[in-house]
Design a protein around this motif. Structure first.
Motif, PDB file in Angstrom:
ATOM      1  N   THR A 160       0.824  -1.209   0.000  1.00 45.67           N
ATOM      2  CA  THR A 160       0.000   0.000   0.000  1.00 45.67           C
ATOM      3  C   THR A 160       0.856   1.256   0.000  1.00 45.67           C
ATOM      4  O   THR A 160       0.586   2.214  -0.735  1.00 45.67           O
ATOM      5  N   GLU A 161       1.892   1.252   0.807  1.00 45.16           N
ATOM      6  CA  GLU A 161       2.771   2.414   0.892  1.00 45.16           C
ATOM      7  C   GLU A 161       3.459   2.676  -0.445  1.00 45.16           C
ATOM      8  O   GLU A 161       3.570   3.827  -0.891  1.00 45.16           O
ATOM      9  N   LEU A 162       3.914   1.625  -1.101  1.00 46.32           N
ATOM     10  CA  LEU A 162       4.587   1.796  -2.386  1.00 46.32           C
ATOM     11  C   LEU A 162       3.602   2.201  -3.492  1.00 46.32           C
ATOM     12  O   LEU A 162       3.967   2.942  -4.408  1.00 46.32           O
ATOM     13  N   LEU A 163       2.370   1.747  -3.388  1.00 48.86           N
ATOM     14  CA  LEU A 163       1.359   2.168  -4.360  1.00 48.86           C
ATOM     15  C   LEU A 163       1.089   3.664  -4.261  1.00 48.86           C
ATOM     16  O   LEU A 163       0.764   4.318  -5.250  1.00 48.86           O
ATOM     17  N   LYS A 164       1.248   4.210  -3.073  1.00 46.60           N
ATOM     18  CA  LYS A 164       1.068   5.650  -2.884  1.00 46.60           C
ATOM     19  C   LYS A 164       2.236   6.432  -3.489  1.00 46.60           C
ATOM     20  O   LYS A 164       2.061   7.538  -3.976  1.00 46.60           O
ATOM     21  N   LYS A 165       3.433   5.836  -3.428  1.00 44.23           N
ATOM     22  CA  LYS A 165       4.637   6.561  -3.818  1.00 44.23           C
ATOM     23  C   LYS A 165       5.028   6.367  -5.278  1.00 44.23           C
ATOM     24  O   LYS A 165       5.590   7.277  -5.902  1.00 44.23           O
ATOM     25  N   VAL A 166       4.780   5.180  -5.812  1.00 41.74           N
ATOM     26  CA  VAL A 166       5.263   4.851  -7.155  1.00 41.74           C
ATOM     27  C   VAL A 166       4.075   4.669  -8.095  1.00 41.74           C
ATOM     28  O   VAL A 166       3.281   3.741  -7.912  1.00 41.74           O
ATOM     29  N   PRO A 167       3.933   5.509  -9.098  1.00 46.42           N
ATOM     30  CA  PRO A 167       2.783   5.406 -10.012  1.00 46.42           C
ATOM     31  C   PRO A 167       2.766   4.072 -10.754  1.00 46.42           C
ATOM     32  O   PRO A 167       3.808   3.553 -11.157  1.00 46.42           O
ATOM     33  N   LEU A 168       1.566   3.550 -10.935  1.00 48.93           N
ATOM     34  CA  LEU A 168       1.396   2.328 -11.704  1.00 48.93           C
ATOM     35  C   LEU A 168       1.422   2.632 -13.195  1.00 48.93           C
ATOM     36  O   LEU A 168       1.154   3.764 -13.612  1.00 48.93           O
TER      37      LEU A 168
END
Length: 258
Positions: A160-168
């Protein structure tokens, strides 16, 4: 916070920075600048200067709504990065050489670093035609098979944290990536077309450490040659066996894969 009674050397600025880090490590929702100053019995001006440096270096982040400061995951990365790389590369190098000779395919070893995938090991087969990834290359997190199999064996909160920081990528959403990560976790590996090279099929397997998390991943960018005697399935099996051995060497339990 533990401190030596009579330290031989003193570095006040460093001590203030470490005091802030140790204080914030105990706070789930962070603290405001004034709360930190009161807790450490320091002036707001002293704390402000320290916080600006820690924030610029990525150790802390400020919530724009609450103005609270909290630790980032950077310290966690530092704590695990160098020892993991040293242990991983030392343990992986001979195994990677063996699997490249057995399969006539290149293999690279990658870890999660700075919200990207970092290639820390690379071995090539003895043949003339190879496909390799540059040692030290940083690859987009969501468009790397290594990144996907690593995150499939991380916690939901970390994802979840990485989904917030790194765009898909444009054709992805959170639901789709979570579904694919769950499938990878269930299978214990991933086989998919390369994100960047047409005709290449990636085989990626996680390296599990003693905590049950994926510390790294082994990826084989499989290329098909005319007259190749070693089948794709043989390559998949050999890479899985190699990753399992490496996981065991790190004190981890390989995922239950066939």
């Amino acid at each position: 916070m533990s401190k030596k009674a009579n330290p031989t050397y003193s570095a006040p600025a460093l001590e203030k920075g470490l005091d802030i880090i140790e204080l914030l490590s105990k706070e789930e929702i962070g603290l405001t600048q004034s709360e930190i100053a009161r807790a450490l019995d320091r002036s707001v001006g002293e704390i402000f200067r320290m916080l600006m440096v820690l924030q610029s270096r990525g150790y802390v982040a400020q919530d724009p709504v609450s103005d609270r400061y909290a630790l980032t995951t950077y310290i966690f990365e530092i704590a695990h990065r160098i020892p993991t790389v040293g242990r991983l590369t030392a343990a992986a190098e001979p195994l990677m050489r063996d699997v490249t000779r057995a399969t006539n395919q290149s293999v690279h070893l990658a870890i999660l670093a700075d919200e990207s995938i970092l290639v820390v090991g690379q071995t090539n087969p003895p043949g003339n035609n190879i496909l390799s990834v540059r040692l030290g290359a940083k690859i987009d997190l969501w468009q790397a098979s290594s990144g996907r199999v690593i995150l499939a064996f991380h916690s939901a909160d970390e994802v979840t944290e990485l989904l917030k920081k790194v765009p898909l990528p444009a054709d992805y959403n959170n639901e789709k990536i979570r579904t694919e990560l769950a499938d990878i976790h269930s299978n214990g590996f991933e086989v998919r077309d390369s994100f960047v090279v047409k005709g290449v099929v990636n085989i990626a397997v996680p390296i599990i450490d003693h905590s049950g998390r994926a510390a790294a991943a082994l990826t084989m960018p499989h290329i098909e040659r005319f007259g190749e005697k070693i089948t794709f399935e043989q390559c998949r099996v050999e890479l899985i066996k190699t990753a399992a051995t490496l996981s065991k060497n790190l004190g981890g339990k390989p995922p239950g894969i066939s």
